[in-house]
Scaffold this motif. Sequence first.
Motif, mmCIF file in Angstrom:
data_model
loop_
_atom_site.group_PDB
_atom_site.id
_atom_site.type_symbol
_atom_site.label_atom_id
_atom_site.label_comp_id
_atom_site.label_asym_id
_atom_site.label_seq_id
_atom_site.Cartn_x
_atom_site.Cartn_y
_atom_site.Cartn_z
ATOM 1 N N ASP A 164 -42.902 -32.188 16.761
ATOM 2 C CA ASP A 164 -43.258 -33.082 15.642
ATOM 3 C C ASP A 164 -42.127 -32.429 14.539
ATOM 4 O O ASP A 164 -42.380 -31.825 13.468
ATOM 5 C CB ASP A 164 -44.480 -32.834 14.972
ATOM 6 C CG ASP A 164 -44.536 -33.615 13.440
ATOM 7 O OD1 ASP A 164 -43.563 -34.534 13.401
ATOM 8 O OD2 ASP A 164 -45.472 -33.449 13.039
ATOM 9 N N VAL A 165 -40.776 -32.959 14.884
ATOM 10 C CA VAL A 165 -39.733 -32.278 14.157
ATOM 11 C C VAL A 165 -39.465 -32.762 12.468
ATOM 12 O O VAL A 165 -38.808 -31.954 11.744
ATOM 13 C CB VAL A 165 -38.296 -32.809 14.742
ATOM 14 C CG1 VAL A 165 -38.362 -32.205 16.137
ATOM 15 C CG2 VAL A 165 -37.881 -33.930 15.017
ATOM 16 N N ASP A 166 -40.326 -33.773 12.177
ATOM 17 C CA ASP A 166 -40.216 -34.147 10.741
ATOM 18 C C ASP A 166 -41.409 -34.008 9.963
ATOM 19 O O ASP A 166 -41.648 -34.551 9.014
ATOM 20 C CB ASP A 166 -39.683 -35.612 10.662
ATOM 21 C CG ASP A 166 -40.707 -36.611 11.371
ATOM 22 O OD1 ASP A 166 -41.602 -36.169 12.009
ATOM 23 O OD2 ASP A 166 -40.312 -37.745 11.357
ATOM 24 N N ASP A 167 -42.333 -33.067 10.644
ATOM 25 C CA ASP A 167 -43.675 -32.822 10.109
ATOM 26 C C ASP A 167 -44.594 -34.027 9.621
ATOM 27 O O ASP A 167 -45.395 -33.967 8.450
ATOM 28 C CB ASP A 167 -43.276 -32.012 8.724
ATOM 29 C CG ASP A 167 -43.192 -30.627 9.120
ATOM 30 O OD1 ASP A 167 -43.477 -30.160 10.344
ATOM 31 O OD2 ASP A 167 -42.498 -29.692 8.551
ATOM 32 N N ASP A 168 -44.412 -35.171 10.530
ATOM 33 C CA ASP A 168 -45.364 -36.040 9.897
ATOM 34 C C ASP A 168 -46.811 -36.232 10.761
ATOM 35 O O ASP A 168 -47.293 -37.394 10.839
ATOM 36 C CB ASP A 168 -44.548 -37.566 9.866
ATOM 37 C CG ASP A 168 -44.184 -38.173 11.542
ATOM 38 O OD1 ASP A 168 -44.268 -37.004 12.171
ATOM 39 O OD2 ASP A 168 -43.647 -38.974 11.514
ATOM 40 N N HIS A 170 -46.688 -36.466 14.155
ATOM 41 C CA HIS A 170 -46.537 -37.529 14.925
ATOM 42 C C HIS A 170 -45.342 -36.802 15.772
ATOM 43 O O HIS A 170 -44.424 -36.449 15.237
ATOM 44 C CB HIS A 170 -46.045 -38.836 14.440
ATOM 45 C CG HIS A 170 -45.624 -39.821 15.402
ATOM 46 N ND1 HIS A 170 -44.362 -39.964 15.458
ATOM 47 C CD2 HIS A 170 -46.055 -40.687 16.164
ATOM 48 C CE1 HIS A 170 -43.997 -40.996 16.493
ATOM 49 N NE2 HIS A 170 -45.044 -41.469 16.690
ATOM 50 N N ASN A 171 -45.430 -37.052 17.095
ATOM 51 C CA ASN A 171 -44.275 -36.262 17.990
ATOM 52 C C ASN A 171 -43.167 -37.221 18.123
ATOM 53 O O ASN A 171 -43.450 -38.329 18.575
ATOM 54 C CB ASN A 171 -44.827 -35.740 19.159
ATOM 55 C CG ASN A 171 -45.875 -34.780 19.006
ATOM 56 O OD1 ASN A 171 -45.705 -33.553 18.301
ATOM 57 N ND2 ASN A 171 -47.113 -34.894 19.692
ATOM 58 N N GLU A 172 -42.148 -36.596 17.852
ATOM 59 C CA GLU A 172 -40.894 -37.360 18.016
ATOM 60 C C GLU A 172 -40.367 -36.880 19.775
ATOM 61 O O GLU A 172 -39.830 -37.860 20.286
ATOM 62 C CB GLU A 172 -39.574 -37.128 17.199
ATOM 63 C CG GLU A 172 -39.919 -37.699 15.651
ATOM 64 C CD GLU A 172 -40.903 -37.111 14.960
ATOM 65 O OE1 GLU A 172 -41.020 -36.129 14.964
ATOM 66 O OE2 GLU A 172 -41.688 -38.079 14.642
HETATM 67 NA NA NA Z 1 -42.861 -36.237 13.571
#
Ligand code: NA
Lengths: 280, 280, 280
Positions: A164-168, A170-172
């Motif tokens: 989850d590279v943008d910490d939302d 949700h996995n990118e």
């Molecule tokens: Na994410």
Amino acid sequence: MEAVAKSAANPMQVIRDFDYGTPKRENGRTIREFSLTAGTSAIQLNSAVSYNIWDLNGRIPGPTLRAKQGDRVRILFLNKAGHSHSLHFHGIHPAEMDGVRPVSNGSATIYEFDAEPFGVHLYHCHIEPVTRHIAKGLYGMFIIDPPTPRPPADEIALVMAGYDVDDDNHNEYYAFNGLPDYYMDHSIRIYQNQLIRLYVLNIIEFDPAVTFHLHANFFDVYPLGMTLTPNQKTDVITMGVAERHILEFAFRYPGKYMFHPHQDAIAEHGCMGQFEVVAD
Amino acid sequence: MEAVAKSAANPMQVIRDFDYGTPKRENGRTIREFSLTAGTSAIQLNSAVSYNIWDLNGRIPGPTLRAKQGDRVRILFLNKAGHSHSLHFHGIHPAEMDGVRPVSNGSATIYEFDAEPFGVHLYHCHIEPVTRHIAKGLYGMFIIDPPTPRPPADEIALVMAGYDVDDDNHNEYYAFNGLPDYYMDHSIRIYQNQLIRLYVLNIIEFDPAVTFHLHANFFDVYPLGMTLTPNQKTDVITMGVAERHILEFAFRYPGKYMFHPHQDAIAEHGCMGQFEVVAD
Amino acid sequence: MEAVAKSAANPMQVIRDFDYGTPKRENGRTIREFSLTAGTSAIQLNSAVSYNIWDLNGRIPGPTLRAKQGDRVRILFLNKAGHSHSLHFHGIHPAEMDGVRPVSNGSATIYEFDAEPFGVHLYHCHIEPVTRHIAKGLYGMFIIDPPTPRPPADEIALVMAGYDVDDDNHNEYYAFNGLPDYYMDHSIRIYQNQLIRLYVLNIIEFDPAVTFHLHANFFDVYPLGMTLTPNQKTDVITMGVAERHILEFAFRYPGKYMFHPHQDAIAEHGCMGQFEVVAD
Ligand code: NA
Ligand SMILES: [Cu+2]
Ligand SMILES: [Cu+2]
Ligand SMILES: [Cu+2]
Ligand SMILES: [Cu+2]
Ligand SMILES: [Cu+2]
Ligand SMILES: [Cu+2]
Ligand code: NA
Ligand code: NA
Ligand code: NA
Ligand code: NA
Ligand code: NA
Ligand SMILES: [Zn+2]
Ligand SMILES: [Zn+2]
Ligand SMILES: [Zn+2]
Ligand SMILES: [Zn+2]
Ligand SMILES: [Zn+2]
Ligand SMILES: [Zn+2]
Ligand SMILES: [Zn+2]
Ligand SMILES: [Zn+2]
Ligand SMILES: [Zn+2]
């Protein structure tokens, strides 16, 4: 770029690398000492995206620890990863060894317990938010072999995880053994008619479950590796978070065969690989 | 604040509270009469958030109904909850008793059927939108005991549910037996080496599945409680909506041990508890 | 409106329509030849929403192919659907027959392999993005019967799928056998005390798993249809993407009984049906 050779994510090394620790004899029994150090590093998820992770012994996933049922296991955990962390093991152990208390940065602790029951287990950091501490890399497989060893096989460890590279929340990206799509470009070579024993762990946070699928074949399922006989033959198996199994099969025909969760959006964001079956 | 004592959410009371109804003899067999009244109340999800629910007999979750296989069951359902509702039971019964027809506010109906087969079942409102009627509180466990009772054990009911407080079809809070995080602050006391029999139900809407995990131990799974022998030993079990099982275990060592879905985002939003194992 | 009669989505026809292909004898064994043509069509998801799909032989889901274990199966695949597609079969076959290579629009290919092992399998397009190629209609059931036929039963195929009509990787509609809510308005008629054998496939993309539920009854589960004896009796079964089972039951009482995933948001967006049990 020499950084590549030193990356914490090195899927080709992970597949057949089992850490049996350092065996010692104390009071007439075997103690296996393992040393795990949490650190920080950056990995390249693709040519454009770098991601800061927490590693264990310079690896993501952490080392695949391995002991025999009845061994005493002693884990020396050293935290050099900049925040408080811990190692929580799945298995049977006293509350003091449960790994839910923070180990502050720069300090160390020892987890010690009997290795039981045999099966495919796992360890991971248990500091809140656990989702974040897992998703940033603090997890690994923990295999306990049965008293009588399983039959000979080509044994392979596969850990499914998300990024989850943008910490939302949700996995990118997703990966087998650390890097998205790695085994598509670098097939795992196995031999025709050879018994393959997969140790598969799902530690993808933020997705409720995945359904591991192998192409053009069926596999025997040993649930959690806690049985010596399979309970099912299938080509798809749904695994919630922290589920893990032994899957056994052999390929009858040479060629390339994909494996991936059948939640195809997850597969297409990196949790995809293939075997190359070499004629025997 | 005396309101607390009267709250519909009272997890400590729920764990070991089984409602056997009022037994009667009619035509040579046992009839168990249960009375369930739907109402409205407000509960405190935390110190800042109050939420309006529908309750059953002033409880959320509704009473854990319990009968023996072969008993006749008669449920007097009175709806005082302001909208049309119903009670749909999982189990075997004629279409007329299936509880899919609305019972309007202020009116009543009777559901009557034979208690079969033995197992851990459930009931819930089946008025559309079912997601909303469940998520606002109209559900409960329905245990049918086998003809020969199970061995003595400390029996505990755990119902996992979610709260979508802003009506966006996504849960902001989760709970075991009604209140987020309750059993973290108020551990469930059990005894060392005592057989524990958990009756666990997943009725979390909006999330596809959860994977119930117990720390530092493994449990025997009796799927849906419909068998007298377990089919698996594990420390994680994935449960879709409306799945429910009997899980049996004993703790060998005293201390505190967490339990939670291993979808850790769900755990960290309230579906988290712990046992306190008292030395025997 | 004669368009209705020609729609690719025709759930009432799908339930008991099994395509055994054209049997031939070659070199002393049975070959079953199937012809599958991918095309394009539009279906009405409801009175307001039309959706462009890819169909197979003018159907969604594609034909339920059926062979006996040990038969040779030959599928003539003709692509007239405007983009590259393929047919990937679940089952055992050489890499060349795995259906992961694109078949360009206007061209054809042949997939040929032995039908094994017996069970409920599936086929689907494997061109990226697989999520999209599946969700737009390129899937079907593939049943391999055991050498000794199963006992007589009323056999019914149910395929659960989703429709992501606005391409946001989230389904707005769901269906059994092609059309949302169809079997609510058009109950599936079955007979009291008649053994029903459901072949159920979950090919819903974008949702991790669903839990199939049958009202007022319990069913025997034959996992993947790969066994001749059931491994569980239940009224809910959680199925990841590409999971499929045989479920057997009979209704004791006449009347109408719903079936649906117990992820009730999915049920209420179209994956909902009912049996009408006719007195015998
Ligand atoms: Na994410
Ligand atoms: Cu941590
Ligand atoms: Cu496949
Ligand atoms: Cu209701
Ligand atoms: Cu644990
Ligand atoms: Cu396609
Ligand atoms: Cu039901
Ligand atoms: Na596939
Ligand atoms: Na919400
Ligand atoms: Na844990
Ligand atoms: Na959509
Ligand atoms: Na239901
Ligand atoms: Zn994002
Ligand atoms: Zn864990
Ligand atoms: Zn595939
Ligand atoms: Zn919200
Ligand atoms: Zn239900
Ligand atoms: Zn935990
Ligand atoms: Zn949308
Ligand atoms: Zn597939
Ligand atoms: Zn229902």
